[in-house]
Design a protein around this motif. Structure first.
Motif, PDB file in Angstrom:
ATOM      1  N   TYR A   1      23.870  -1.443  -0.282  1.00 26.00           N
ATOM      2  CA  TYR A   1      23.198  -1.097   0.980  1.00 26.00           C
ATOM      3  C   TYR A   1      23.748   0.219   1.534  1.00 26.00           C
ATOM      4  O   TYR A   1      22.990   1.048   2.056  1.00 26.00           O
ATOM      5  N   GLY A   2      25.047   0.422   1.415  1.00 26.43           N
ATOM      6  CA  GLY A   2      25.643   1.667   1.897  1.00 26.43           C
ATOM      7  C   GLY A   2      25.086   2.881   1.170  1.00 26.43           C
ATOM      8  O   GLY A   2      24.767   3.903   1.798  1.00 26.43           O
ATOM      9  N   ILE A   3      24.947   2.779  -0.154  1.00 27.41           N
ATOM     10  CA  ILE A   3      24.375   3.882  -0.929  1.00 27.41           C
ATOM     11  C   ILE A   3      22.898   4.058  -0.573  1.00 27.41           C
ATOM     12  O   ILE A   3      22.386   5.180  -0.483  1.00 27.41           O
ATOM     13  N   LEU A   4      22.202   2.931  -0.355  1.00 26.50           N
ATOM     14  CA  LEU A   4      20.796   2.977   0.057  1.00 26.50           C
ATOM     15  C   LEU A   4      20.643   3.724   1.380  1.00 26.50           C
ATOM     16  O   LEU A   4      19.715   4.527   1.557  1.00 26.50           O
TER      17      LEU A   4
ATOM     18  N   HIS B   1      21.564  -8.155  -6.111  1.00 27.74           N
ATOM     19  CA  HIS B   1      22.128  -7.548  -7.331  1.00 27.74           C
ATOM     20  C   HIS B   1      21.489  -6.236  -7.755  1.00 27.74           C
ATOM     21  O   HIS B   1      21.965  -5.609  -8.693  1.00 27.74           O
ATOM     22  N   ASP B   2      20.401  -5.828  -7.122  1.00 31.04           N
ATOM     23  CA  ASP B   2      19.760  -4.577  -7.561  1.00 31.04           C
ATOM     24  C   ASP B   2      19.093  -3.884  -6.373  1.00 31.04           C
ATOM     25  O   ASP B   2      17.958  -3.425  -6.468  1.00 31.04           O
ATOM     26  N   LEU B   3      19.820  -3.785  -5.280  1.00 27.90           N
ATOM     27  CA  LEU B   3      19.285  -3.185  -4.063  1.00 27.90           C
ATOM     28  C   LEU B   3      19.311  -1.663  -4.188  1.00 27.90           C
ATOM     29  O   LEU B   3      20.374  -1.058  -4.312  1.00 27.90           O
ATOM     30  N   LYS B   4      18.134  -1.047  -4.175  1.00 26.23           N
ATOM     31  CA  LYS B   4      18.000   0.402  -4.306  1.00 26.23           C
ATOM     32  C   LYS B   4      16.615   0.789  -3.795  1.00 26.23           C
ATOM     33  O   LYS B   4      15.762  -0.088  -3.573  1.00 26.23           O
ATOM     34  N   PRO B   5      16.334   2.080  -3.586  1.00 25.66           N
ATOM     35  CA  PRO B   5      15.078   2.497  -2.940  1.00 25.66           C
ATOM     36  C   PRO B   5      13.811   1.988  -3.627  1.00 25.66           C
ATOM     37  O   PRO B   5      12.846   1.628  -2.955  1.00 25.66           O
ATOM     38  N   SER B   6      13.791   1.952  -4.954  1.00 28.51           N
ATOM     39  CA  SER B   6      12.573   1.531  -5.655  1.00 28.51           C
ATOM     40  C   SER B   6      12.325   0.030  -5.535  1.00 28.51           C
ATOM     41  O   SER B   6      11.224  -0.442  -5.842  1.00 28.51           O
ATOM     42  N   ASN B   7      13.328  -0.729  -5.091  1.00 30.48           N
ATOM     43  CA  ASN B   7      13.161  -2.171  -4.918  1.00 30.48           C
ATOM     44  C   ASN B   7      12.949  -2.564  -3.461  1.00 30.48           C
ATOM     45  O   ASN B   7      12.979  -3.746  -3.121  1.00 30.48           O
ATOM     46  N   VAL B   8      12.756  -1.569  -2.598  1.00 28.63           N
ATOM     47  CA  VAL B   8      12.420  -1.825  -1.197  1.00 28.63           C
ATOM     48  C   VAL B   8      11.004  -1.311  -0.982  1.00 28.63           C
ATOM     49  O   VAL B   8      10.775  -0.108  -0.871  1.00 28.63           O
ATOM     50  N   LEU B   9      10.039  -2.235  -0.940  1.00 27.23           N
ATOM     51  CA  LEU B   9       8.628  -1.866  -0.854  1.00 27.23           C
ATOM     52  C   LEU B   9       8.181  -1.746   0.601  1.00 27.23           C
ATOM     53  O   LEU B   9       8.829  -2.277   1.516  1.00 27.23           O
ATOM     54  N   LEU B  10       7.042  -1.073   0.796  1.00 28.20           N
ATOM     55  CA  LEU B  10       6.542  -0.797   2.147  1.00 28.20           C
ATOM     56  C   LEU B  10       5.087  -1.200   2.266  1.00 28.20           C
ATOM     57  O   LEU B  10       4.265  -0.857   1.397  1.00 28.20           O
TER      58      LEU B  10
ATOM     59  N   GLU C   1       0.800  -1.221   0.000  1.00 24.03           N
ATOM     60  CA  GLU C   1       0.000   0.000   0.000  1.00 24.03           C
ATOM     61  C   GLU C   1       0.836   1.276   0.000  1.00 24.03           C
ATOM     62  O   GLU C   1       0.412   2.311  -0.529  1.00 24.03           O
ATOM     63  N   ARG C   2       2.031   1.214   0.596  1.00 20.89           N
ATOM     64  CA  ARG C   2       2.832   2.433   0.757  1.00 20.89           C
ATOM     65  C   ARG C   2       3.897   2.607  -0.314  1.00 20.89           C
ATOM     66  O   ARG C   2       4.768   3.461  -0.188  1.00 20.89           O
ATOM     67  N   GLY C   3       3.831   1.795  -1.372  1.00 25.42           N
ATOM     68  CA  GLY C   3       4.790   1.965  -2.460  1.00 25.42           C
ATOM     69  C   GLY C   3       6.173   1.477  -2.078  1.00 25.42           C
ATOM     70  O   GLY C   3       6.341   0.365  -1.585  1.00 25.42           O
ATOM     71  N   SER C   4       7.172   2.329  -2.270  1.00 26.01           N
ATOM     72  CA  SER C   4       8.557   1.961  -1.984  1.00 26.01           C
ATOM     73  C   SER C   4       9.234   3.066  -1.192  1.00 26.01           C
ATOM     74  O   SER C   4       8.660   4.146  -0.975  1.00 26.01           O
ATOM     75  N   ILE C   5      10.467   2.823  -0.789  1.00 26.42           N
ATOM     76  CA  ILE C   5      11.240   3.875  -0.125  1.00 26.42           C
ATOM     77  C   ILE C   5      11.427   5.057  -1.071  1.00 26.42           C
ATOM     78  O   ILE C   5      11.401   6.220  -0.655  1.00 26.42           O
ATOM     79  N   HIS C   6      11.570   4.766  -2.358  1.00 30.42           N
ATOM     80  CA  HIS C   6      11.715   5.843  -3.332  1.00 30.42           C
ATOM     81  C   HIS C   6      10.462   6.719  -3.375  1.00 30.42           C
ATOM     82  O   HIS C   6      10.566   7.960  -3.327  1.00 30.42           O
ATOM     83  N   THR C   7       9.282   6.105  -3.455  1.00 30.78           N
ATOM     84  CA  THR C   7       8.066   6.908  -3.500  1.00 30.78           C
ATOM     85  C   THR C   7       7.842   7.628  -2.177  1.00 30.78           C
ATOM     86  O   THR C   7       7.309   8.743  -2.160  1.00 30.78           O
ATOM     87  N   LEU C   8       8.239   7.009  -1.061  1.00 33.23           N
ATOM     88  CA  LEU C   8       8.069   7.657   0.244  1.00 33.23           C
ATOM     89  C   LEU C   8       8.886   8.942   0.324  1.00 33.23           C
ATOM     90  O   LEU C   8       8.354   9.994   0.687  1.00 33.23           O
ATOM     91  N   THR C   9      10.177   8.876  -0.004  1.00 33.97           N
ATOM     92  CA  THR C   9      11.012  10.074   0.089  1.00 33.97           C
ATOM     93  C   THR C   9      10.591  11.123  -0.947  1.00 33.97           C
ATOM     94  O   THR C   9      10.692  12.323  -0.688  1.00 33.97           O
TER      95      THR C   9
END
Length: 436
Positions: free
Chosen positions: A203-206, A136-145, A94-102
């Motif tokens: 993860y560090g960049i995330l 292999h593709d850890l980034k804000p848009s691939n971390v959902l909420l 329901e809350r999208g991703s970390i990218h959409t949140l920020t």
């Protein structure tokens, strides 16, 4: 076959597009029994469905509280495209991703919630690595909420037990710079073998993205980013250190360890879980208040955007407005001409970079299908230095205009500046389509 349950059209309705990426497009769909689910459809030009089934199997194998749940495989004809397609049916976040949140917050989440996010991501990654899987593709848009802002790792299209990362780099040289920004310097070498330290770097960049609310190296050209990452450049941590906050200081210390240029010096996710767990215990009691603060700000920001959108359209359609192309009142009073004037006013007025970006993001599928001169737009972006020569050649190699546009869209992941330039080129070469 792990994902044996099949989903057909008879149990599905209310399709709504919510996101698009290199592998496919994600829709929110209502299922008669499960309620709302997410269905990820492959792009038609990606060929075999092996990649989709592989991703579904990866998600199924990695079942965890911090990994997105997969229900099965969709096979049918979605209402927006009456052709046979396949997709992954997953739980809807329901809350999208970390990218959409920020993005929706216009900045980072409150500190207690930010700490919870990075702790839960660490737990999810620890689970993957303990099962000998790489993301292999850890980034804000691939971390959902989920609805309570709990983390679910997603998009395992590039996951594997052990393999060369050359295919990942090849995608980056074709324009997926959003992924490049989270990739370690050793990954630029096409002979590099992926290891757990690859995900640790990402993860560090995330971490930096979560605590700043920004995208790393935003607006910078692909070649420059790749070159500077290899030379040791990393995102600027100075803003995080200005507050003299102990938690942020420790997070800066952790992220700089994670993105160390020497893979052997990076911590493991066991170490990262221990470090973030300690910080989580300090801020745990403040998470409820942080979530309430986020909800209030999201409602406020949405209200402001709606108000600005309304004012913009009123101004664009107002015949007395000096902005846009004013026409005589007797023409504007006619409904047909008034509608045309509203459209022209929107297209011709000076949009902000963010408005152009939002327009391009929200209308991706329509733009791909309806734009008639992809090469003219690609050439203009190439001449401006927005896309590199190899990407231009790759776009040109496609036979169909729609495929050229889809390839061109991958370059837009470099940031808002490129998307705004794309919008301007689109307005120049396809104004009628854009205004429609």
């Amino acid at each position: 076959m792990l994902c044996s349950e099949k989903f057909g059209d008879e149990d599905l309705d209310q399709w709504t597009r919510i996101a698009g990426g290199g592998f496919g497009t994600v829709y929110r769909v209502r299922h008669q029994e499960k309620g709302f689910v997410a269905i990820k459809l492959l792009h038609q030009n990606t060929g075999s469905s092996d990649a989709l089934r592989k991703e579904a199997d990866c998600l199924k194998k990695m079942s965890s509280p911090y990994v997105l749940s997969v229900y099965g495989i969709y096979e049918g004809k979605p209402p927006h495209d009456n052709t046979e397609q396949q997709g992954i049916v997953m739980e809807f976040m329901e809350r999208g991703s970390i990218h959409t949140l920020t993005t929706d917050l216009d900045g980072p989440p409150p500190l207690p919630l930010a700490v919870q996010l990075v702790y839960q991501v660490a737990l999810g990654m620890q689970h993957l690595h303990s099962n000998k899987f790489l993301h292999h593709d850890l980034k804000p848009s691939n971390v959902l909420l989920d609805k309570d802002f709990n983390v679910k790792l997603a998009d395992f299209g590039l996951s594997r037990v052990t393999a060369s990362v050359s295919s990942n780099i090849q995608q980056s040289t074709e324009g997926t710079a959003g992924t490049l920004h989270y990739m370690p310097p050793e990954a630029i070498d096409l002979n590099c073998k992926a290891t757990r330290s690859f995900d640790v770097y990402s993860y560090g960049i995330l971490l930096w993205s979560i605590f700043t609310g920004k995208e790393p190296y935003e607006g910078k050209l692909f070649e420059l980013v790749a070159f500077r990452i290899q030379k040791g450049d990393r995102p600027d941590v100075s803003l995080l250190l200005e507050e003299k906050n102990e938690t942020k200081n420790k997070m800066v210390e952790l992220m700089t360890r994670c993105w160390d240029g020497d893979p052997n010096k990076r911590p493991t996710f066991n170490d990262i879980v221990d470090a973030t767990k300690r910080l989580f215990s300090v801020h745990k009691d403040g998470i409820g208040a942080a979530i309430q603060e986020v909800l209030s700000k999201l409602v406020h920001n949405q209200s402001q955007r709606s108000s600005q959108y309304h004012q913009t359209n009123v101004a664009a359609s107002d015949p007395s407005s000096t902005e846009g192309n004013a026409v005589p009142n007797d023409i504007v009073d006619h409904p047909r001409f008034a509608a045309q004037q509203t459209s022209v006013g929107f297209g011709s007025r000076n949009l902000t970079e963010q408005e152009k970006t939002t327009f391009v993001d929200d209308r991706r599928d329509y733009i791909i299908q309806e734009t008639t001169d992809a090469m003219a737009i690609a050439k203009e972006l190439w001449e401006m230095g927005m896309i590199h020569k190899e990407m231009y050649s790759s776009i040109k190699a496609n036979k169909k205009n729609e495929d050229k546009m889809r390839a061109l869209f991958t370059t837009l992941r470099q940031g808002n500046t490129v998307k705004a330039a794309f919008y301007d080129a689109l307005m120049k070469h396809n104004p009628k389509m854009l205004n429609s």
